[in-house]
Design an enzyme around this catalytic site. Structure first.
Site, PDB file in Angstrom:
ATOM      1  N   CYS A 311      49.714 -22.824  10.868  1.00  0.00           N
ATOM      2  CA  CYS A 311      50.588 -23.896  10.410  1.00  0.00           C
ATOM      3  C   CYS A 311      52.051 -23.621  10.696  1.00  0.00           C
ATOM      4  O   CYS A 311      52.520 -22.507  10.489  1.00  0.00           O
ATOM      5  CB  CYS A 311      50.489 -24.065   8.897  1.00  0.00           C
ATOM      6  SG  CYS A 311      48.860 -24.431   8.348  1.00  0.00           S
ATOM      7  N   ARG A 407      46.475 -37.006  10.662  1.00  0.00           N
ATOM      8  CA  ARG A 407      46.624 -36.033   9.579  1.00  0.00           C
ATOM      9  C   ARG A 407      48.094 -35.731   9.322  1.00  0.00           C
ATOM     10  O   ARG A 407      48.500 -35.431   8.225  1.00  0.00           O
ATOM     11  CB  ARG A 407      45.883 -34.742   9.972  1.00  0.00           C
ATOM     12  CG  ARG A 407      46.057 -33.625   8.963  1.00  0.00           C
ATOM     13  CD  ARG A 407      45.252 -32.391   9.369  1.00  0.00           C
ATOM     14  NE  ARG A 407      45.798 -31.211   8.725  1.00  0.00           N
ATOM     15  CZ  ARG A 407      45.505 -30.807   7.501  1.00  0.00           C
ATOM     16  NH1 ARG A 407      44.633 -31.473   6.799  1.00  0.00           N
ATOM     17  NH2 ARG A 407      46.060 -29.745   6.984  1.00  0.00           N
TER      18      ARG A 407
HETATM   19  P1  XMP Z   1      43.740 -20.686   7.680  1.00  0.00           P
HETATM   20  O1  XMP Z   1      44.858 -19.836   7.150  1.00  0.00           O
HETATM   21  O2  XMP Z   1      42.471 -20.472   6.975  1.00  0.00           O
HETATM   22  O3  XMP Z   1      44.203 -22.187   7.380  1.00  0.00           O
HETATM   23  O4  XMP Z   1      43.609 -20.542   9.160  1.00  0.00           O
HETATM   24  C1  XMP Z   1      43.382 -23.290   7.616  1.00  0.00           C
HETATM   25  C2  XMP Z   1      44.027 -24.537   7.046  1.00  0.00           C
HETATM   26  O5  XMP Z   1      45.275 -24.820   7.719  1.00  0.00           O
HETATM   27  C3  XMP Z   1      45.533 -26.223   7.660  1.00  0.00           C
HETATM   28  N1  XMP Z   1      45.842 -26.656   9.008  1.00  0.00           N
HETATM   29  C4  XMP Z   1      47.091 -26.876   9.458  1.00  0.00           C
HETATM   30  N2  XMP Z   1      48.276 -26.840   8.817  1.00  0.00           N
HETATM   31  N3  XMP Z   1      49.367 -27.389  10.845  1.00  0.00           N
HETATM   32  C5  XMP Z   1      49.433 -27.111   9.526  1.00  0.00           C
HETATM   33  O6  XMP Z   1      50.530 -27.095   8.967  1.00  0.00           O
HETATM   34  C6  XMP Z   1      48.203 -27.445  11.551  1.00  0.00           C
HETATM   35  O7  XMP Z   1      48.188 -27.676  12.744  1.00  0.00           O
HETATM   36  C7  XMP Z   1      47.005 -27.176  10.801  1.00  0.00           C
HETATM   37  N4  XMP Z   1      45.706 -27.198  11.172  1.00  0.00           N
HETATM   38  C8  XMP Z   1      45.006 -26.870  10.022  1.00  0.00           C
HETATM   39  C9  XMP Z   1      44.295 -26.885   7.112  1.00  0.00           C
HETATM   40  O8  XMP Z   1      44.559 -27.194   5.766  1.00  0.00           O
HETATM   41  C10 XMP Z   1      43.234 -25.807   7.266  1.00  0.00           C
HETATM   42  O9  XMP Z   1      42.168 -25.941   6.352  1.00  0.00           O
END
Ligand code: XMP
Length: 492
Positions: A311, A407
Site C-alpha cells: 500500500c 476500489r
Molecule cells: P498485506 O499487508 O497482507 O495487505 O499484504 C493486504 C491488504 O492491503 C490492501 N491493499 C491495498 N492497499 N493499495 C493500498 O493502499 C493497494 O494497492 C492495495 N492492494 C491491497 C487490502 O486491504 C489487502 O487486503
C-alpha cells in the site's frame, strides 16, 4: 504494571503492531487447549481466524478451496468479469479436496505433439470431443507418451481406456480409498457430467502429510464456504446476481475508504434485497466510520488503511492509521453491536496475528503472507536466483488497468493515481502446510497471555487484565534477532 489498551491508544499516537508489545499474563492450560474458532461476520463461523485478501495475486479458486479446507476462507477478487469471478466461486464450491490443477483434454482422433501438450498435468484426459463436458474415455500419461515419442500417432492407438472417476464432492479419505482399491495412480473428479479435475496419488500423500489444526469451513449447503468482493457501482448489483447463483456465502464491499454514500447505499440495498446474505463493509480505521457502516447494517467490518505491504495510500493521500490503533479503536465500538472485525493488512508474522486478535479483531485478512504460495494465482519465476511469485496492490497502476480502479474511487477520474505497487514474494510452499504452523505459534502467544480463546483475549483486554506497552526503537531491535554475524531463519 504496563498500560491498559484504553490508555495506551488514547495518547495521540498511531501505533502499528511492531510498536506495541503485550506483557505476559498467567498460564493455567496447555497450548492445545487454545480455541481459535471465530466468526468472519455475524452469521459466518470459521474454525481458524484467517482470511485471504480479495486480490488478484492471492485469491482465486485454488486459494479458496485451500483456505476453506484449513477452516478459514478466501474472498475471491473482483478484478475480472462477473462471470469469471462467479466461475471461480463455483469451481471452489464444486470440489472438496484442496487441489486445483488444469487438466488437458483431447479427443481420441487428436495427437499429442510434445510434452508441452500436457501443460502442468501428468496426464492428458481423453474425452469424446476433447472437451471437459464430453464423455470420458481414457487417458495418456506423460510416461506413455515419452515411450512412444511419436507425434504422428493418433491418441486412440495408444491411450489407456478407462472411464473410472469419482464425484468431485468426494473428500480426501474417499479418494485415497478409491486409489488404493483400484491400484490407480490418479482419478478424474466428476461434477455431474463434467470432468472438473484430476487428483494423483502424490497429491493425496502430500496433503495427508500436512498438519491438521481444524476442520474445514463448510456452509449450510454442505460445500466449502467461499466469499467474494464486489464494488459499489450500479453494475455491481448485476455482479452480485452472478455470485449468488454460484452460491457465494458472503460478500465484501471492496473499498479503501468505506465510509462513503456509495457504500452505505449498497449495504442497504443488499440487506433489503438479500437479508440472508452477510455483507462485510470497509475499509474503516475510525470509530466514526465504523459507526456509520454499523448503522447501515453491515455484518462485518474490514479494518485497515495503508497498512498493507503493497500500500502507498498513506503516502499518496495522507490518510490512514497505524494498524494496531485502528484495530483496537474500531473493535471497541463494533463489539457493542456484535459486529466482528477483520484486521486487514500488515500481517507478516504470527506475533502480528496474536496482536490483531487480542486487540479485538475476530479474524486477520492477509495478502502478502499468503501470496507466493502454491495456491496463489500466477506462475513462479526466478529473480536473482530466488523463486518468486508476483504480488501486486489492487491500487497499483497495473491492477487498475485491468479494472480494479473502483476500489480507489478512480473510476470517474481521468488521471489514474496509483495507491499501491507491484512486487514479488518468495515461494512459500503450500498454505496447507505453513498456515497450521503459524497458528500453532499463535496458540502459544495466546497461552502466554492466559487467553484460551479469542473471546477470552477480548474479555481480558477490556477488563484491563491484559496490559501492554509501546516499544522504543531500541526495544524493537532487541526484540528481533540481533548481534549475530549470520543466521538461518527457520520457524518449522
Ligand atoms: P498485506 O499487508 O497482507 O495487505 O499484504 C493486504 C491488504 O492491503 C490492501 N491493499 C491495498 N492497499 N493499495 C493500498 O493502499 C493497494 O494497492 C492495495 N492492494 C491491497 C487490502 O486491504 C489487502 O487486503
Amino acid at each position: 504494571d504496563g498500560f491498559t489498551a484504553e490508555k495506551l491508544f488514547c495518547q495521540g499516537y498511531s501505533y502499528t503492531y511492531d510498536d506495541v508489545i503485550f506483557l505476559p499474563h498467567y498460564i493455567d492450560f496447555p497450548t492445545d487447549a487454545v480455541q481459535l474458532a471465530t466468526r468472519l461476520s455475524r452469521n459466518v463461523p470459521l474454525n481458524i481466524p484467517c482470511v485471504a485478501s480479495p486480490m488478484d495475486t492471492v485469491s482465486e479458486a485454488h486459494m479458496a478451496v485451500a483456505m476453506a479446507a484449513l477452516g478459514g476462507i478466501a474472498i475471491i477478487h473482483s478484478n475480472t468479469t462477473p462471470s469469471d469471478q462467479a466461475a471461480m466461486v463455483l469451481s471452489a464450491k464444486s470440489r472438496r479436496v484442496p487441489i486445483l490443477s488444469s487438466p488437458v483434454f483431447k479427443p481420441p482422433s487428436g495427437r499429442i505433439e510434445s510434452l508441452d501438450d500436457f501443460g502442468d498435468s501428468p496426464y492428458v484426459l481423453v474425452t469424446e470431443s476433447g472437451t471437459s463436458t464430453s464423455k470420458l474415455l481414457g487417458y495418456v500419461s506423460r510416461l506413455d507418451w515419452q515411450r512412444l515419442n511419436n507425434k504422428e500417432v493418433k491418441i486412440y492407438d495408444y491411450m489407456v481406456n478407462s472411464s473410472d472417476s469419482v464425484p468431485s464432492s468426494n473428500d480426501l479419505g474417499q479418494i485415497d480409498s478409491f486409489l488404493k482399491e483400484k491400484k490407480s495412480n490418479f482419478v478424474p473428479l466428476m461434477n455431474n457430467d463434467e470432468v472438473l479435475d484430476l487428483v494423483t496419488k502424490e497429491d493425496v500423500e502430500r496433503i495427508k502429510g500436512y498438519p491438521k489444526l481444524a476442520a474445514g469451513s463448510v456452509g449450510a449447503d454442505g460445500k466449502w464456504l467461499v466469499g467474494a468482493s464486489i464494488g459499489t457501482r450500479e453494475s455491481d448489483k448485476e455482479r452480485l446476481e452472478h455470485l449468488l447463483k454460484a452460491g457465494v456465502n458472503v460478500v465484501v464491499l471492496d473499498s479503501s475508504q468505506g465510509n462513503s454514500i456509495y457504500q452505505l447505499e449498497m449495504i442497504k440495498y443488499i440487506k433489503n434485497s438479500y437479508p440472508e446474505l452477510d455483507v462485510i463493509g470497509g475499509n474503516v480505521v475510525t470509530m466514526y466510520q465504523a459507526d456509520n457502516l454499523i448503522q447501515a447494517g453491515v455484518d462485518g467490518l474490514r479494518v485497515g488503511m495503508g497498512s498493507g505491504s503493497i500500500c502507498t495510500t498513506q503516502e499518496v493521500c495522507a490518510v490512514g492509521r497505524g494498524q494496531a490503533t485502528a484495530v483496537y479503536k474500531v473493535s471497541s465500538i463494533a463489539y457493542k453491536s456484535g459486529v466482528p472485525v477483520i484486521a486487514d493488512g500488515g500481517i507478516s508474522n504470527s506475533g502480528h496475528i496474536v496482536k490483531a486478535l487480542t486487540l479485538g479483531a475476530s479474524t486477520v485478512m492477509m495478502g502478502s503472507f499468503l501470496a507466493g504460495s502454491t495456491e496463489a494465482p500466477g506462475a513462479y519465476e526466478y529473480q536473482n536466483g530466488v523463486r518468486v511469485k508476483k504480488y501486486r496492490g489492487m491500487g497499483s497502476l497495473e491492477a487498475m488497468t485491468k479494472g480494479s480502479d473502483a476500489r480507489y474511487l478512480g473510476d470517474t477520474a481521468k488521471l489514474k493515481i496509483a495507491q499501491g505497487v507491484v512486487g514479488a514474494v518468495k515461494d512459500k510452499g503450500s498454505v496447507l502446510k505453513f498456515v497450521p504452523y503459524t497458528l500453532q505459534a499463535v496458540k502459544q502467544g495466546f497461552q502466554d497471555l492466559g487467553a484460551s480463546s479469542l473471546q477470552s483475549a477480548h474479555d481480558l483486554l477490556r477488563s484491563k487484565v491484559l496490559r501492554l506497552e509501546v516499544r522504543t526503537g531500541a526495544a524493537q531491535v532487541e526484540g528481533g534477532v540481533h548481534g549475530l554475524v549470520s543466521y538461518e531463519k527457520k520457524s518449522f
